[in-house]
Design an enzyme around this catalytic site. Structure first.
Site, PDB file in Angstrom:
ATOM      1  N   LYS A 158       0.901  -1.026   0.028  1.00 49.70           N
ATOM      2  CA  LYS A 158       0.067  -0.031  -0.049  1.00 49.70           C
ATOM      3  C   LYS A 158       0.696   1.424   0.091  1.00 49.70           C
ATOM      4  O   LYS A 158       2.071   1.139   0.197  1.00 49.70           O
ATOM      5  CB  LYS A 158      -1.030   0.038   1.205  1.00 49.70           C
ATOM      6  CG  LYS A 158      -2.005  -1.349   1.113  1.00 49.70           C
ATOM      7  CD  LYS A 158      -3.078  -1.133   2.062  1.00 49.70           C
ATOM      8  CE  LYS A 158      -3.864  -2.275   2.173  1.00 49.70           C
ATOM      9  NZ  LYS A 158      -5.028  -2.120   3.320  1.00 49.70           N
ATOM     10  N   TYR A 199     -12.381  -1.243  -3.530  1.00 47.49           N
ATOM     11  CA  TYR A 199     -12.782  -1.571  -2.298  1.00 47.49           C
ATOM     12  C   TYR A 199     -14.393  -1.213  -2.257  1.00 47.49           C
ATOM     13  O   TYR A 199     -14.832  -1.214  -1.124  1.00 47.49           O
ATOM     14  CB  TYR A 199     -12.102  -0.680  -1.295  1.00 47.49           C
ATOM     15  CG  TYR A 199     -11.025  -1.252  -0.968  1.00 47.49           C
ATOM     16  CD1 TYR A 199     -10.609  -2.251  -0.104  1.00 47.49           C
ATOM     17  CD2 TYR A 199      -9.699  -0.567  -1.466  1.00 47.49           C
ATOM     18  CE1 TYR A 199      -9.474  -3.038   0.098  1.00 47.49           C
ATOM     19  CE2 TYR A 199      -8.274  -1.399  -0.992  1.00 47.49           C
ATOM     20  CZ  TYR A 199      -8.149  -2.373  -0.233  1.00 47.49           C
ATOM     21  OH  TYR A 199      -7.011  -2.662   0.397  1.00 47.49           O
ATOM     22  N   ASN A 227      -2.296   0.266   6.673  1.00 44.93           N
ATOM     23  CA  ASN A 227      -1.751  -1.128   7.275  1.00 44.93           C
ATOM     24  C   ASN A 227      -0.818  -1.813   6.208  1.00 44.93           C
ATOM     25  O   ASN A 227      -0.937  -3.151   6.345  1.00 44.93           O
ATOM     26  CB  ASN A 227      -2.885  -1.840   8.010  1.00 44.93           C
ATOM     27  CG  ASN A 227      -3.736  -2.264   6.532  1.00 44.93           C
ATOM     28  OD1 ASN A 227      -3.673  -1.820   5.449  1.00 44.93           O
ATOM     29  ND2 ASN A 227      -4.985  -2.728   7.055  1.00 44.93           N
ATOM     30  N   HIS A 281      -2.086  -5.273   1.487  1.00 46.58           N
ATOM     31  CA  HIS A 281      -3.581  -5.960   1.033  1.00 46.58           C
ATOM     32  C   HIS A 281      -3.191  -7.470   0.901  1.00 46.58           C
ATOM     33  O   HIS A 281      -2.303  -7.785   0.204  1.00 46.58           O
ATOM     34  CB  HIS A 281      -4.347  -5.460  -0.017  1.00 46.58           C
ATOM     35  CG  HIS A 281      -5.106  -6.208  -0.505  1.00 46.58           C
ATOM     36  ND1 HIS A 281      -6.485  -6.207   0.124  1.00 46.58           N
ATOM     37  CD2 HIS A 281      -5.567  -7.190  -1.490  1.00 46.58           C
ATOM     38  CE1 HIS A 281      -7.443  -6.933  -0.701  1.00 46.58           C
ATOM     39  NE2 HIS A 281      -6.786  -7.462  -1.578  1.00 46.58           N
ATOM     40  N   GLU A 340      -9.363  -9.888  -8.111  1.00 53.06           N
ATOM     41  CA  GLU A 340      -8.427  -8.918  -7.884  1.00 53.06           C
ATOM     42  C   GLU A 340      -7.190  -8.909  -8.667  1.00 53.06           C
ATOM     43  O   GLU A 340      -6.647  -7.876  -9.161  1.00 53.06           O
ATOM     44  CB  GLU A 340      -8.233  -8.808  -6.532  1.00 53.06           C
ATOM     45  CG  GLU A 340      -9.458  -8.478  -5.674  1.00 53.06           C
ATOM     46  CD  GLU A 340      -9.145  -8.775  -4.114  1.00 53.06           C
ATOM     47  OE1 GLU A 340      -9.921  -8.450  -2.989  1.00 53.06           O
ATOM     48  OE2 GLU A 340      -8.045  -9.218  -3.673  1.00 53.06           O
TER      49      GLU A 340
HETATM   50  P1  ATP Z   1      -7.244  -5.619   2.983  1.00 53.76           P
HETATM   51  O1  ATP Z   1      -8.530  -6.044   2.123  1.00 53.76           O
HETATM   52  O2  ATP Z   1      -6.680  -4.265   2.681  1.00 53.76           O
HETATM   53  O3  ATP Z   1      -6.298  -6.922   2.845  1.00 53.76           O
HETATM   54  P2  ATP Z   1      -8.431  -6.814   5.494  1.00 53.76           P
HETATM   55  O4  ATP Z   1      -8.953  -7.521   4.780  1.00 53.76           O
HETATM   56  O5  ATP Z   1      -7.564  -7.162   6.761  1.00 53.76           O
HETATM   57  O6  ATP Z   1      -7.495  -5.662   4.607  1.00 53.76           O
HETATM   58  P3  ATP Z   1     -10.769  -5.289   5.552  1.00 53.76           P
HETATM   59  O7  ATP Z   1     -11.935  -5.384   6.646  1.00 53.76           O
HETATM   60  O8  ATP Z   1     -11.089  -5.801   4.156  1.00 53.76           O
HETATM   61  O9  ATP Z   1      -9.474  -5.616   6.150  1.00 53.76           O
HETATM   62  O10 ATP Z   1     -10.744  -3.591   5.367  1.00 53.76           O
HETATM   63  C1  ATP Z   1     -10.116  -3.201   4.116  1.00 53.76           C
HETATM   64  C2  ATP Z   1      -9.090  -2.157   4.560  1.00 53.76           C
HETATM   65  O11 ATP Z   1      -9.847  -0.951   5.091  1.00 53.76           O
HETATM   66  C3  ATP Z   1      -8.076  -2.374   5.620  1.00 53.76           C
HETATM   67  O12 ATP Z   1      -6.910  -3.068   5.303  1.00 53.76           O
HETATM   68  C4  ATP Z   1      -7.992  -1.030   5.896  1.00 53.76           C
HETATM   69  O13 ATP Z   1      -6.851  -0.067   5.273  1.00 53.76           O
HETATM   70  C5  ATP Z   1      -9.136  -0.397   6.126  1.00 53.76           C
HETATM   71  N1  ATP Z   1     -10.107  -0.383   7.189  1.00 53.76           N
HETATM   72  C6  ATP Z   1     -10.802  -1.286   7.623  1.00 53.76           C
HETATM   73  N2  ATP Z   1     -11.222  -1.133   8.873  1.00 53.76           N
HETATM   74  C7  ATP Z   1     -10.926   0.275   9.045  1.00 53.76           C
HETATM   75  C8  ATP Z   1     -11.168   1.014  10.240  1.00 53.76           C
HETATM   76  N3  ATP Z   1     -11.990   0.884  11.212  1.00 53.76           N
HETATM   77  N4  ATP Z   1     -10.849   2.384  10.254  1.00 53.76           N
HETATM   78  C9  ATP Z   1      -9.914   2.792   8.893  1.00 53.76           C
HETATM   79  N5  ATP Z   1      -9.717   1.866   7.852  1.00 53.76           N
HETATM   80  C10 ATP Z   1     -10.049   0.741   8.072  1.00 53.76           C
HETATM   81 MG    MG Z   2      -9.981  -7.581   3.212  1.00 47.56          MG
END
Ligand code: ATP
Ligand code: MG
Length: 138
Positions: free
Chosen positions: A10, A50, A113, A116, A127
């Site tokens: 990211k 997303y 974070n 992805h 994706e």
């Molecule tokens: P990713 O899909 O990016 O691998 P993930 O599957 O661990 O992450 P998801 O629930 O799919 O988590 O959320 C997608 C992304 O949205 C997260 O990686 C983060 O960048 C963002 N995100 C998720 N929850 C929060 C939150 N509470 N506040 C801010 N950003 C968030």
């Molecule tokens: Mg995710």
């Protein structure tokens, strides 16, 4: 395609210069890179990627962040790729991520974070196709 997953390094990790270290961890964990490019998402493309989170309160912030700078997108191959890669990256919130995971080492917050990882075989294929033509998937 059940032995493949999709990842992005990211904008936060890219900006901080962690791309090489993260790719090294991915290789050391036994994943083979079968597609890769450095690119930048427009707001529209980030929103589309997303879209599943469109109703969540953090969606606007997520789209802004994911379009804020370059990323590295890649398709990774390994037995049990989706699950094993989610283990390697760690929990969404780096405060909850296990020691030695990519997010524990390189993520600053739940929003920014570092990486992805696809959450299912079906989404891994969708994706991967979002970023790479079939000719670019080896
Ligand atoms: P990713 O899909 O990016 O691998 P993930 O599957 O661990 O992450 P998801 O629930 O799919 O988590 O959320 C997608 C992304 O949205 C997260 O990686 C983060 O960048 C963002 N995100 C998720 N929850 C929060 C939150 N509470 N506040 C801010 N950003 C968030
Ligand atoms: Mg995710």
């Amino acid at each position: 395609m059940s032995n493949r997953t999709f990842t992005m390094i990211k904008p936060d990790a890219t900006k901080k210069g962690h791309t090489g270290a993260i790719l090294g961890m991915i290789n050391a964990a036994g994943f083979k890179i079968v597609a890769m490019k450095m690119t930048k998402l427009s707001k529209e493309k980030a929103g589309e990627f997303y879209a599943v989170h469109a109703a969540r309160p953090f969606y606007g912030e997520l789209v802004e962040f994911m379009s804020s700078g370059p990323i590295t997108a890649a398709i990774l191959e390994k037995d049990n790729a989706v699950e094993d890669f989610r283990k390697l990256i760690g929990a969404t919130n780096p405060a909850e991520a296990a020691d030695g995971t990519i997010r524990k080492l390189y993520a600053a917050s739940i929003g920014e974070n570092a990486v992805h990882g696809s959450d299912s075989n079906e989404n891994a294929a969708i994706e991967g196709d979002f970023f790479f033509s079939k000719l670019e998937q080896f």
